[in-house]
Design an enzyme around this catalytic site. Structure first.
Site: not given
Ligand code: NAD
Ligand code: GLY
Length: 374
Positions: A130, A152, A194, A236, A246, A250, A254, A257, A261, A274
């Site tokens: 939990r 998130k 972003e 942020k 949100e 917040r 998006n 997005h 999407h 993305h």
């Molecule tokens: P990712 O985590 O897939 O990383 C991108 C690629 O880079 C992967 O192949 C990873 O292994 C590689 N990588 C990571 N760090 C590295 C480094 N220092 N050197 C070399 N390679 C490296 O993608 P991302 O763009 O970081 O994140 C996308 C994800 O984040 C999605 O799932 C999306 O839904 C999520 N997201 C979440 C939020 C949130 O608020 N929680 C906001 C935006 C996106």
């Molecule tokens: N990336 C969208 C949020 O954190 O709300």
């Protein structure tokens, strides 16, 4: 380097620490509760940064001080790399790692990786017993400026992206610029989408700054990059402090997005990154804002140009209008069957609205690139 920023949330306040050091365990150790630490990472990031972190935490290295001896019990969970593994099945691997080692409520989970690892580790931390402590070490530009901050967390379901999740704030975020040096160029560009997003929704003067500094950022100039990451984290943090769950502001994060999407879902996750889909989506949202009479054509030109300077695509692939509209109807912002979009009243001033002209939206969605992939 910049001073730490504090993110204020109803559950607790936590720092974002900026560094350029190759992940010093000393910066993390004070935020670990108890002795048990599970580092979650993936097969790409592990060979680059995992050893330094584990050694720092376990071998009397960086984390050991007279006050706090380095007696952590550190375990690692190395997941396969990719959005397709952001699922319940792979969350179970994290739970397995915790339970086979008899980790308890005092455990701390550390996310070492990009947004996929951060979202998954955070979700595992929110749900194991939990809720246990967790720390974010984001290693992509996208995760440093966006996903690691704000709590998130979540995973994908076969029927929808990020559909299962929880709000669960980390104990601290360590944004280490050094990790960006190994990031593939395409991932750097995707993260830059972003960064540009904050300028478009929050602050026109930041767009001017980006226009002046984009070439320095794209060659990873440390000063410029640290300044950009810190500024985005500040935007942020301000938004999250005002609206953690949100309920309002917040949602502006998006921007681009809903359009993006459509591309990601239609093309299959991983074909377009993305950030690439978001870049195109932001330009589509800007074009609709222009048609609504809010942005000037010069504004739209500025947006197109900064996206191109960041090496990002600007046109979507060909997607039938009916398909695009159907995919848009699944958006999380749909309320009482009404699609709501984030549009720009001007650069730096975004709104969420369902009051847009449907035929103008159709025109925007019908404008696509002539090739199948940008
Ligand atoms: P990712 O985590 O897939 O990383 C991108 C690629 O880079 C992967 O192949 C990873 O292994 C590689 N990588 C990571 N760090 C590295 C480094 N220092 N050197 C070399 N390679 C490296 O993608 P991302 O763009 O970081 O994140 C996308 C994800 O984040 C999605 O799932 C999306 O839904 C999520 N997201 C979440 C939020 C949130 O608020 N929680 C906001 C935006 C996106
Ligand atoms: N990336 C969208 C949020 O954190 O709300």
């Amino acid at each position: 380097m910049f001073n730490p920023l504090i993110v204020a949330t109803p559950s607790h306040n936590y720092p974002i620490i900026f560094a350029d050091d190759c992940i010093m365990a000393t910066q993390i150790a004070p935020f670990i509760h108890g002795r048990q630490v599970l580092i979650v990472t993936n097969e790409t990031v592990a060979p680059l940064y995992l050893d330094a972190l584990v050694n720092g935490l376990t071998k009397g290295g960086e984390a050991a001080t007279e006050d706090k001896p380095s007696n952590f019990e550190v375990a690692c969970c190395i997941l396969p790399d990719g959005e397709e593994y952001k699922t319940q099945q792979y969350i179970n691997q994290i739970y397995d790692a915790l339970m086979t080692r008899h980790f308890n409520r005092d455990a701390t989970l550390v996310a070492l990786g990009g947004g996929v690892i951060g979202d998954m580790t955070g979700f595992a931390a929110a749900t194991f017993m939990r809720g246990v402590n967790f720390i974010q070490i984001p290693t992509t530009l996208l995760s440093q400026v966006d996903s690691s901050v704000g709590g998130k967390t979540g995973i994908n379901h076969p029927l929808g992206k990020n559909m299962i999740g929880a709000f669960w704030q980390p104990q601290m975020v360590l944004a280490d610029m050094h990790t960006l040096s190994t990031l593939p160029q395409r991932e750097l560009s995707a993260g830059m989408a972003e960064v540009i997003k904050y300028a478009l929704i929050m602050d026109e003067s930041f767009l001017t700054w980006l226009e002046e500094n984009m070439s320095a950022l794209m060659r990873l100039d440390k000063q410029a990059m640290a300044a950009a990451v810190a500024r985005c984290c500040q935007y942020k943090a301000t938004i999250v402090a005002a609206d953690e769950r949100e309920a309002g502001k917040r949602a502006l994060l998006n921007f681009g997005h809903t359009f993006g999407h459509v591309i990601e879902t239609h093309e299959g996750y991983g074909t377009w990154l993305h950030g690439e889909a978001v870049a195109v989506g932001m330009l589509q949202a800007a074009e609709l804002s222009y048609k609504m009479g809010w942005l000037s054509s010069a504004d739209v030109g500025r947006i197109e140009s900064i996206l191109q300077q960041a090496g990002l695509p600007i046109r979507p692939p060909k997607i039938a209008l009916t398909t695009a509209k159907q995919l848009m109807s699944h958006d999380k912002k749909v309320k009482s069957g009404q699609l709501r979009l984030i549009l720009l009243k001007s650069i730096g001033d975004a709104i969420v609205t369902s009051k847009f002209d449907e035929s103008m939206l159709n025109e925007v969605l019908s404008l696509h690139s002539t090739s199948t992939k940008q």
